[in-house]
Design a protein around this motif. Structure first.
Motif, short mmCIF file in Angstrom:
data_model
loop_
_atom_site.label_atom_id
_atom_site.label_comp_id
_atom_site.label_asym_id
_atom_site.label_seq_id
_atom_site.Cartn_x
_atom_site.Cartn_y
_atom_site.Cartn_z
N LYS A 257 0.81 -1.21 0.00
CA LYS A 257 0.00 0.00 0.00
C LYS A 257 0.85 1.26 0.00
O LYS A 257 0.49 2.24 -0.65
N HIS A 258 1.94 1.26 0.74
CA HIS A 258 2.71 2.50 0.83
C HIS A 258 3.51 2.73 -0.46
O HIS A 258 4.14 1.80 -0.97
N PRO A 259 3.49 3.96 -0.99
CA PRO A 259 4.24 4.21 -2.23
C PRO A 259 5.72 3.84 -2.11
O PRO A 259 6.33 3.39 -3.09
N TYR A 260 6.31 3.98 -0.93
CA TYR A 260 7.73 3.62 -0.77
C TYR A 260 7.92 2.11 -0.93
O TYR A 260 8.85 1.65 -1.59
N GLY A 295 4.45 16.88 8.26
CA GLY A 295 4.17 16.26 6.96
C GLY A 295 4.84 14.91 6.83
O GLY A 295 5.48 14.42 7.75
N CYS A 296 4.68 14.31 5.65
CA CYS A 296 5.24 12.98 5.40
C CYS A 296 6.71 13.10 5.04
O CYS A 296 7.09 13.89 4.19
N ARG A 297 7.55 12.28 5.67
CA ARG A 297 8.99 12.34 5.43
C ARG A 297 9.37 11.86 4.03
O ARG A 297 10.46 12.11 3.56
N PHE A 298 8.44 11.16 3.38
CA PHE A 298 8.73 10.63 2.05
C PHE A 298 8.24 11.58 0.94
O PHE A 298 8.46 11.34 -0.25
N ALA A 299 7.61 12.67 1.35
CA ALA A 299 6.91 13.53 0.37
C ALA A 299 7.80 13.98 -0.79
O ALA A 299 7.37 13.98 -1.95
N ALA A 300 9.06 14.33 -0.51
CA ALA A 300 9.93 14.87 -1.56
C ALA A 300 10.23 13.84 -2.65
O ALA A 300 10.62 14.20 -3.76
N ARG A 301 10.05 12.55 -2.34
CA ARG A 301 10.38 11.49 -3.31
C ARG A 301 9.15 10.72 -3.79
O ARG A 301 9.29 9.81 -4.61
N CYS A 302 8.00 11.06 -3.24
CA CYS A 302 6.83 10.20 -3.48
C CYS A 302 6.13 10.55 -4.79
O CYS A 302 5.72 11.69 -5.00
N PRO A 303 5.95 9.55 -5.67
CA PRO A 303 5.26 9.83 -6.92
C PRO A 303 3.78 10.14 -6.75
O PRO A 303 3.14 10.63 -7.67
N LYS A 304 3.23 9.82 -5.57
CA LYS A 304 1.79 10.06 -5.35
C LYS A 304 1.54 11.23 -4.40
O LYS A 304 0.43 11.39 -3.89
N ALA A 305 2.60 12.00 -4.13
CA ALA A 305 2.46 13.09 -3.14
C ALA A 305 1.36 14.07 -3.54
O ALA A 305 1.17 14.36 -4.72
N MET A 306 0.66 14.55 -2.53
CA MET A 306 -0.42 15.52 -2.72
C MET A 306 -0.02 16.77 -1.93
O MET A 306 0.85 16.71 -1.07
N PRO A 307 -0.68 17.90 -2.19
CA PRO A 307 -0.32 19.11 -1.44
C PRO A 307 -0.40 18.91 0.08
O PRO A 307 0.44 19.41 0.83
N GLU A 308 -1.38 18.12 0.55
CA GLU A 308 -1.55 17.91 1.99
C GLU A 308 -0.35 17.20 2.62
O GLU A 308 -0.12 17.29 3.83
N CYS A 309 0.41 16.46 1.80
CA CYS A 309 1.45 15.58 2.35
C CYS A 309 2.57 16.35 3.05
O CYS A 309 3.28 15.78 3.87
N THR A 310 2.74 17.61 2.72
CA THR A 310 3.80 18.37 3.39
C THR A 310 3.28 19.12 4.61
O THR A 310 4.07 19.72 5.34
N THR A 313 0.95 15.24 8.99
CA THR A 313 1.84 14.10 9.24
C THR A 313 1.02 12.81 9.27
O THR A 313 0.10 12.68 10.09
N PRO A 314 1.31 11.86 8.39
CA PRO A 314 0.52 10.61 8.41
C PRO A 314 0.83 9.78 9.65
O PRO A 314 1.92 9.86 10.21
N ILE A 315 -0.15 9.01 10.06
CA ILE A 315 -0.01 8.17 11.26
C ILE A 315 -0.17 6.71 10.83
O ILE A 315 -1.01 6.40 9.98
N SER A 326 1.29 3.91 6.96
CA SER A 326 1.33 5.32 7.35
C SER A 326 1.40 6.17 6.08
O SER A 326 2.49 6.41 5.55
N CYS A 327 0.23 6.54 5.58
CA CYS A 327 0.18 7.30 4.33
C CYS A 327 -1.19 7.98 4.25
O CYS A 327 -2.22 7.35 4.52
N LEU A 328 -1.19 9.24 3.86
CA LEU A 328 -2.45 9.98 3.81
C LEU A 328 -3.42 9.44 2.77
O LEU A 328 -4.62 9.69 2.84
N LEU A 329 -2.91 8.67 1.81
CA LEU A 329 -3.80 8.07 0.81
C LEU A 329 -4.82 7.15 1.46
O LEU A 329 -5.89 6.90 0.91
N TYR A 330 -4.49 6.63 2.64
CA TYR A 330 -5.37 5.66 3.30
C TYR A 330 -5.97 6.23 4.58
O TYR A 330 -6.54 5.50 5.38
FE1 SF4 Z 1 3.24 9.86 -0.55
FE2 SF4 Z 1 1.65 11.54 0.74
FE3 SF4 Z 1 1.51 8.95 1.26
FE4 SF4 Z 1 3.62 10.36 2.04
S1 SF4 Z 1 1.52 10.60 2.75
S2 SF4 Z 1 3.65 8.37 1.09
S3 SF4 Z 1 3.85 11.78 0.34
S4 SF4 Z 1 1.02 9.96 -0.68
#
Ligand code: SF4
Length: 342
Positions: A257-260, A295-310, A313-315, A326-330
């Motif tokens: 599930k997680h983009p990473y 925000g999400c620590r992976f945001a700078a590298r995430c292909p699915k990053a959204m404006p909210e991601c910075t 902070t996902p839990i 731990s991703c805002l997509l879910y």
């Molecule tokens: Fe990508 Fe946003 Fe999920 Fe972080 S929270 S992994 S930046 S989609």
């Protein structure tokens, strides 16, 4: 893939709850491991996966109480081994557990084996440190042990020095030392990374045999998801000190599930491909003092990053039984429109 063992009724032998380990950088402590929890039962193999700098090794050094004395400390959480708290044990008490109940093997045995002592001396020491036996008996047991890890002429090797051995043989010696006292838990930190593919497969096979024979639990730290597929029951994916996904091995491989995690899976070489490096994931893990505080620590590298991601902070949350992400997509509290959940 490994067949899951029927061990769910058993108590965990190691439990880590909300572990935070920090390092001092220019007078400020930064968390290299940030809120990591895991538990492992007897005979279970838990993989901890992520690139360098994700906090995997810091986590294992925290368990073993082998963090550098200066400039690093556990700043939160608990570590329990068989119900006993490890993180508050004295050095003396920890010495009794280290090597006997919990052992560790590292990537490069040259740094863990002492170059000035013979293999025989170093393997015998593993027995003499924890067992009341004579030097003669320790030598006999050492020879048997070296044989059991696939060393064909153990008597000869007893008198040799680490530099006289190949990388694969040195790693076998390290494994022998680690299992001398039949530990209940083995932490293997990139145990095969320095070895060529054939030797790597032999060492993994050896670890599996030892695990089966001794009912040992293994925490396997690796950047290589191919090894995880071979060896593990459960997997924790770490990024920048945080757990980003936690699942059983089948779920992680078939339903990541997680983009990473998806990018790590994409970096596994296919049968007909050259080996890809993890650097094929664009960008690098942020250094400790440059970690985003919100925000999400992976945001700078995430292909699915959204404006909210910075800004949010996902839990880590359970999205289905036993599967945590731990991703805002879910995040069910977030509006789903246009988020492109696959
Ligand atoms: Fe990508 Fe946003 Fe999920 Fe972080 S929270 S992994 S930046 S989609």
């Amino acid at each position: 893939m490994k067949i899951k063992s029927n061990i769910h009724h058993e108590e965990a032998i190691l439990k880590i709850a909300n572990l935070k380990t920090a390092f001092d950088i220019n007078g400020t402590y930064h968390n290299a491991v940030d809120d990591v929890s895991l538990s492992i039962k007897r005979r279970e193999v838990v993989g901890v996966v992520g690139e360098s700098g994700c906090g995997k090794s810091v986590m294992s050094l925290s368990i073993m109480k082998l963090l550098p004395k200066q400039g690093s400390k556990i700043v939160g959480g608990h570590i329990y081994f068989e119900g006993k708290r490890l993180d508050t044990l004295s050095e003396q008490e920890m010495n009794r557990i280290r090597g006997k109940d919990i052992s560790m093997i590292f990537q490069e045995p040259m740094t863990s084996l002492n170059p000035v002592f013979t293999i025989g001396f170093q393997v015998s020491e593993a027995f003499l440190n924890h067992m009341k036996i004579s030097k003669k008996e320790a030598r006999i047991q050492s020879i048997q042990l070296l044989k059991s890890v696939g060393i064909s002429r153990p008597e000869k090797m007893m008198d040799e020095y680490p530099h006289q051995l190949s990388g694969g043989m040195r790693q076998r010696v390290m494994i022998a030392i680690a299992i001398a006292c039949q530990p209940k838990l083995l932490i293997a930190d990139e145990p095969t990374t320095a070895l060529d593919v054939t030797v790597q497969a032999q060492i993994l096979e050896l670890l599996k045999e030892i695990q089966d024979a001794n009912d040992m639990a293994i925490i396997l730290i690796t950047h290589d998801l191919g090894i995880v597929a071979e060896m593990c029951d459960h997997v924790i994916v770490m990024y920048a000190g945080k757990m980003v996904e936690k699942a059983d091995v089948d779920t992680l491989f078939y339903n990541p599930k997680h983009p990473y995690t998806s990018l790590l899976l994409g970096a596994i070489p296919k049968m007909d491909e050259e080996k890809k490096e993890l650097s094929s994931i664009k960008g690098i893990v942020p250094s400790l003092n440059e970690m985003p505080t919100v925000g999400c620590r992976f945001a700078a590298r995430c292909p699915k990053a959204m404006p909210e991601c910075t800004v949010i902070t996902p839990i880590l949350a359970e999205i289905e039984s036993g599967h945590e992400v731990s991703c805002l997509l879910y995040d069910t509290s977030m509006p789903k429109e246009g988020m492109g959940i696959s």
